[in-house]
Design an enzyme around this catalytic site. Structure first.
Site, PDB file in Angstrom:
ATOM      1  N   ILE A 154       0.861  -1.176   0.000  1.00 45.79           N
ATOM      2  CA  ILE A 154       0.000   0.000   0.000  1.00 45.79           C
ATOM      3  C   ILE A 154       0.897   1.227   0.000  1.00 45.79           C
ATOM      4  O   ILE A 154       2.072   1.152   0.360  1.00 45.79           O
ATOM      5  CB  ILE A 154      -0.979   0.029   1.205  1.00 45.79           C
ATOM      6  CG1 ILE A 154      -0.229  -0.061   2.536  1.00 45.79           C
ATOM      7  CG2 ILE A 154      -2.015  -1.062   1.096  1.00 45.79           C
ATOM      8  CD1 ILE A 154      -1.151  -0.013   3.758  1.00 45.79           C
ATOM      9  N   ASP A 155       0.349   2.353  -0.429  1.00 48.92           N
ATOM     10  CA  ASP A 155       1.144   3.561  -0.576  1.00 48.92           C
ATOM     11  C   ASP A 155       1.702   4.049   0.760  1.00 48.92           C
ATOM     12  O   ASP A 155       1.150   3.759   1.825  1.00 48.92           O
ATOM     13  CB  ASP A 155       0.305   4.681  -1.199  1.00 48.92           C
ATOM     14  CG  ASP A 155      -0.158   4.342  -2.600  1.00 48.92           C
ATOM     15  OD1 ASP A 155       0.541   3.580  -3.287  1.00 48.92           O
ATOM     16  OD2 ASP A 155      -1.228   4.840  -3.000  1.00 48.92           O
ATOM     17  N   LYS A 156       2.754   4.828   0.676  1.00 53.80           N
ATOM     18  CA  LYS A 156       3.405   5.386   1.865  1.00 53.80           C
ATOM     19  C   LYS A 156       2.406   6.070   2.792  1.00 53.80           C
ATOM     20  O   LYS A 156       2.396   5.830   3.998  1.00 53.80           O
ATOM     21  CB  LYS A 156       4.482   6.389   1.438  1.00 53.80           C
ATOM     22  CG  LYS A 156       5.096   7.173   2.582  1.00 53.80           C
ATOM     23  CD  LYS A 156       6.055   8.237   2.083  1.00 53.80           C
ATOM     24  CE  LYS A 156       6.589   9.086   3.234  1.00 53.80           C
ATOM     25  NZ  LYS A 156       7.496  10.162   2.765  1.00 53.80           N
ATOM     26  N   THR A 158      -0.871   5.810   2.873  1.00 58.74           N
ATOM     27  CA  THR A 158      -2.088   5.049   3.144  1.00 58.74           C
ATOM     28  C   THR A 158      -1.822   4.186   4.362  1.00 58.74           C
ATOM     29  O   THR A 158      -0.766   3.556   4.461  1.00 58.74           O
ATOM     30  CB  THR A 158      -2.469   4.169   1.945  1.00 58.74           C
ATOM     31  OG1 THR A 158      -2.743   5.005   0.818  1.00 58.74           O
ATOM     32  CG2 THR A 158      -3.698   3.327   2.245  1.00 58.74           C
ATOM     33  N   ARG A 256      -7.063   5.895  -5.690  1.00 63.79           N
ATOM     34  CA  ARG A 256      -6.829   7.333  -5.830  1.00 63.79           C
ATOM     35  C   ARG A 256      -7.087   7.792  -7.261  1.00 63.79           C
ATOM     36  O   ARG A 256      -7.740   8.817  -7.491  1.00 63.79           O
ATOM     37  CB  ARG A 256      -5.393   7.651  -5.394  1.00 63.79           C
ATOM     38  CG  ARG A 256      -5.115   7.242  -3.949  1.00 63.79           C
ATOM     39  CD  ARG A 256      -3.627   7.247  -3.630  1.00 63.79           C
ATOM     40  NE  ARG A 256      -3.087   8.597  -3.627  1.00 63.79           N
ATOM     41  CZ  ARG A 256      -1.793   8.860  -3.512  1.00 63.79           C
ATOM     42  NH1 ARG A 256      -0.910   7.869  -3.415  1.00 63.79           N
ATOM     43  NH2 ARG A 256      -1.367  10.103  -3.504  1.00 63.79           N
TER      44      ARG A 256
END
Length: 345
Positions: A154-156, A158, A256
């Protein structure tokens, strides 16, 4: 399952531009390799050919061959992967919020701000560095260099759940489930605007033509990889809506990019335009209220709430869920208060 790991690594690799050349209006048709030899200083034909073969040279955002004929106003970019570096992952004593652990898997509730795996500008302080410290050994598969134990990410900025494989069998077994889209992943997101109905967003997701740090949705399968997000409304608060997203596929920045594509970017998402006031009044009190919310939640309003999969050893379905983190909850509470009282706290 090496194919799936390679696929994820290629998709998630951070790319950055080192060179950008726009062919002039009067440009005569010329092979790409010769065009670059004439334009790039301190280089060699071999180096340029290697870059083209490695698909690190793009023309108008697309991979081309050395024989491609440059035309007037073509934009040539040389996009290189992370600079050469020691690929060994060094252990770091970083606290982790471990939700569950057994001999095969480990469930982590990742905090916003933590990068999942080492990469450009983030070689330390990552989740993988922390896992390497807390566990004796993490498995790797071909194509998964630098990402031991990881079968997804998962994104930084998130927050939320990640499953980590603790041995090669578990990694292969879990990777197959991700490949088959049988993993159940649900996210909670706060988006701009009043979403009237539940829905599904699909399309081919690929790098933005102008800014390769973000993703766009395309109709052309040659522009990206197929992606599907199902969403349902949890709560309407006038100018923002709380939704739950279930991923059918797991592409980079999928939620997103999908929500932006339908005009409802995530609240406080700087990369996708959600860090601006997109809905609401023109009154200064409202502007200050939104700014206060941005300060409470200075990152995209996205949380990986739940994760379900078949356990690699027991073959039984398991499911895990974590609550919203404090920053998300505080911003959400302020919106709830504002939407029900129309008064700013």
């Amino acid at each position: 399952m090496a194919e799936e790991i390679d696929f994820q690594e290629q998709e998630e690799r951070e790319l950055f531009e080192h060179l950008r050349i726009e062919a002039p209006k009067g440009q005569a048709l010329l092979r790409l390799d010769k065009f670059l030899m004439n334009r790039v200083e301190n280089t060699s034909r071999n180096r340029i050919q290697n870059a083209i073969d490695a698909e690190s040279v793009l023309v108008n955002g697309k991979i081309v061959k050395a024989s491609y004929k440059i035309k007037p106003l073509d934009v040539v970019t040389m996009v290189l992967p992370d600079p050469p570096r020691d690929t060994e992952v060094y252990p770091e004593n970083i606290p982790l919020h471990i939700l569950y652990e057994d001999d095969d898997v480990l469930l982590v509730n990742k905090e916003a701000g933590m990068v999942v795996h080492p990469g450009y500008n983030n070689y330390t302080g990552t989740l993988v560095n922390a896992l390497t410290y807390h566990l004796n050994q993490l498995p790797t598969l071909p194509g998964n260099t630098g990402r031991p134990g990881l079968v997804h990410r998962i994104d930084k900025d998130t927050s939320g759940l990640l499953v980590i494989a603790k041995n090669e069998w578990a990694m292969t077994f879990l990777a197959k489930q991700f490949f088959d889209h049988t993993i159940t992943r649900k996210y909670v997101a706060l988006v701009w605007g009043d979403l009237k109905n539940d829905g599904t967003i699909s399309g081919y997701i690929g790098r933005n033509m102008k800014d390769r740090r973000i993703m766009d949705i395309y109709d052309d399968e040659e522009r990206g990889k197929w992606s599907v997000t199902h969403y349902k409304v949890l709560e309407r608060m006038g100018y923002v809506t709380l939704i739950e997203c279930e991923l059918e596929t797991g592409r980079t920045h999928q939620i997103r990019a999908h929500m932006k594509s339908i005009g409802h970017p995530l609240f406080s998402d700087e990369s996708y335009g959600g860090d601006k006031i997109l809905k609401g009044t023109v009154f200064n009190k409202y502007k200050q209220f939104v700014q206060n919310c941005f300060e409470l939640l200075p990152r995209q309003a996205l949380h990986a709430k739940s994760l379900g999969f078949v356990h690699p050893k027991t073959k039984q379905a398991v499911a895990f869920e974590v609550p919203l983190p404090q920053d998300f909850q505080l911003a959400l509470d302020k919106w709830r208060s504002y939407s029900t009282t129309d008064e700013l706290s």
